[in-house]
Write a protein that holds these residues in place. Structure first.
Motif, mmCIF file in Angstrom:
data_model
loop_
_atom_site.group_PDB
_atom_site.id
_atom_site.type_symbol
_atom_site.label_atom_id
_atom_site.label_comp_id
_atom_site.label_asym_id
_atom_site.label_seq_id
_atom_site.Cartn_x
_atom_site.Cartn_y
_atom_site.Cartn_z
ATOM 1 N N SER A 65 -43.157 -45.149 80.710
ATOM 2 C CA SER A 65 -43.750 -45.268 79.386
ATOM 3 C C SER A 65 -43.112 -46.401 78.592
ATOM 4 N N VAL A 66 -43.856 -46.851 77.602
ATOM 5 C CA VAL A 66 -43.471 -47.990 76.783
ATOM 6 C C VAL A 66 -43.334 -47.520 75.341
ATOM 7 N N GLU A 67 -42.373 -48.074 74.650
ATOM 8 C CA GLU A 67 -42.174 -47.751 73.232
ATOM 9 C C GLU A 67 -43.062 -48.657 72.378
ATOM 10 N N TRP A 68 -44.012 -48.079 71.686
ATOM 11 C CA TRP A 68 -44.829 -48.791 70.711
ATOM 12 C C TRP A 68 -44.544 -48.171 69.353
ATOM 13 N N LYS A 69 -44.458 -48.997 68.344
ATOM 14 C CA LYS A 69 -44.292 -48.508 66.977
ATOM 15 C C LYS A 69 -45.666 -48.192 66.396
ATOM 16 N N PRO A 70 -45.739 -47.232 65.482
ATOM 17 C CA PRO A 70 -47.031 -46.919 64.855
ATOM 18 C C PRO A 70 -47.688 -48.140 64.206
ATOM 19 N N GLU A 71 -46.871 -49.026 63.632
ATOM 20 C CA GLU A 71 -47.409 -50.230 62.992
ATOM 21 C C GLU A 71 -48.074 -51.149 64.011
ATOM 22 N N GLU A 72 -47.493 -51.232 65.207
ATOM 23 C CA GLU A 72 -48.060 -52.093 66.245
ATOM 24 C C GLU A 72 -49.424 -51.579 66.697
ATOM 25 N N VAL A 73 -49.528 -50.282 66.898
ATOM 26 C CA VAL A 73 -50.798 -49.688 67.305
ATOM 27 C C VAL A 73 -51.816 -49.850 66.179
ATOM 28 N N ALA A 74 -51.401 -49.583 64.952
ATOM 29 C CA ALA A 74 -52.297 -49.705 63.802
ATOM 30 C C ALA A 74 -52.802 -51.139 63.644
ATOM 31 N N ASN A 75 -51.926 -52.108 63.828
ATOM 32 C CA ASN A 75 -52.335 -53.514 63.709
ATOM 33 C C ASN A 75 -53.322 -53.907 64.802
ATOM 34 N N LEU A 76 -53.125 -53.399 65.992
ATOM 35 C CA LEU A 76 -54.050 -53.693 67.084
ATOM 36 C C LEU A 76 -55.420 -53.069 66.816
ATOM 37 N N LEU A 77 -55.424 -51.848 66.315
ATOM 38 C CA LEU A 77 -56.696 -51.212 65.957
ATOM 39 C C LEU A 77 -57.375 -51.958 64.813
ATOM 40 N N GLU A 78 -56.587 -52.423 63.867
ATOM 41 C CA GLU A 78 -57.113 -53.198 62.735
ATOM 42 C C GLU A 78 -57.770 -54.484 63.215
ATOM 43 N N SER A 79 -57.219 -55.093 64.252
ATOM 44 C CA SER A 79 -57.808 -56.331 64.773
ATOM 45 C C SER A 79 -59.217 -56.078 65.320
ATOM 46 N N TRP A 80 -59.464 -54.897 65.866
ATOM 47 C CA TRP A 80 -60.819 -54.551 66.304
ATOM 48 C C TRP A 80 -61.733 -54.366 65.107
ATOM 49 N N ILE A 81 -61.223 -53.770 64.055
ATOM 50 C CA ILE A 81 -62.029 -53.539 62.847
ATOM 51 C C ILE A 81 -62.435 -54.873 62.228
ATOM 52 N N LYS A 82 -61.525 -55.844 62.266
ATOM 53 C CA LYS A 82 -61.785 -57.169 61.684
ATOM 54 C C LYS A 82 -62.445 -58.130 62.670
ATOM 55 N N ASP A 83 -62.787 -57.672 63.872
ATOM 56 C CA ASP A 83 -63.399 -58.505 64.919
ATOM 57 C C ASP A 83 -62.537 -59.707 65.271
ATOM 58 N N ASP A 84 -61.222 -59.505 65.313
ATOM 59 C CA ASP A 84 -60.275 -60.569 65.643
ATOM 60 C C ASP A 84 -59.264 -60.040 66.658
ATOM 61 N N VAL A 85 -59.750 -59.661 67.834
ATOM 62 C CA VAL A 85 -58.937 -58.968 68.832
ATOM 63 C C VAL A 85 -58.132 -59.950 69.664
ATOM 64 N N ASP A 86 -56.847 -59.647 69.838
ATOM 65 C CA ASP A 86 -56.001 -60.384 70.774
ATOM 66 C C ASP A 86 -56.160 -59.673 72.122
ATOM 67 N N TYR A 87 -56.995 -60.226 72.990
ATOM 68 C CA TYR A 87 -57.348 -59.528 74.226
ATOM 69 C C TYR A 87 -56.179 -59.418 75.201
ATOM 70 N N LYS A 88 -55.236 -60.352 75.146
ATOM 71 C CA LYS A 88 -54.056 -60.216 76.005
ATOM 72 C C LYS A 88 -53.243 -58.995 75.587
ATOM 73 N N ARG A 89 -53.065 -58.821 74.302
ATOM 74 C CA ARG A 89 -52.329 -57.659 73.787
ATOM 75 C C ARG A 89 -53.116 -56.375 74.071
ATOM 76 N N TRP A 90 -54.433 -56.440 73.919
ATOM 77 C CA TRP A 90 -55.258 -55.263 74.184
ATOM 78 C C TRP A 90 -55.179 -54.877 75.662
ATOM 79 N N ASP A 91 -55.188 -55.853 76.554
ATOM 80 C CA ASP A 91 -55.056 -55.551 77.985
ATOM 81 C C ASP A 91 -53.752 -54.825 78.272
#
Length: 109
Positions: free
Chosen positions: A27-53
């Protein structure tokens, strides 16, 4: 001698496979802020696909964030009611998907 050679090679292959499987599922340690920011990028249609992968491929140590990750991954498949396809391989969230991701984002904290 060839039998010993193949037995040794087979043993090494089994050990390598075991270690690879063990390494792959750690398992990997992700902070809540990191997950929230990644989800926010989908909401704003500005996804970092490398990070999403990476997000899709890992398992998050925090069970709450892991459940959020699982729901988000299920929501972005091509046949999902939350996605509209905009090209050959990429899609973006429709309004229903954006509402889901906003809710998932709130659950991160």
């Amino acid at each position: 001698m060839s039998i010993l050679y193949w037995l040794g090679l087979g043993g090494l292959a089994v050990i390598a496979f075991y270690l690879f499987k063990k390494w792959k599922v750690r398992s990997v340690e992700w902070k809540p802020e990191e997950v929230a920011n990644l989800l926010e990028s989908w909401i704003k249609d500005d996804v970092d696909y490398k990070r999403w992968d990476y997000f899709e491929a890992c398992v998050i140590a925090n069970p709450k964030l892991e459940a959020i990750r699982q729901r988000a991954i299920k929501a972005i498949h091509i046949n999902s009611p939350y996605i509209e396809v905009c090209g050959r391989h990429e899609g973006k969230l429709n309004e229903k998907g954006k509402e889901l991701f906003k809710e998932l984002r709130k659950q991160c904290f």
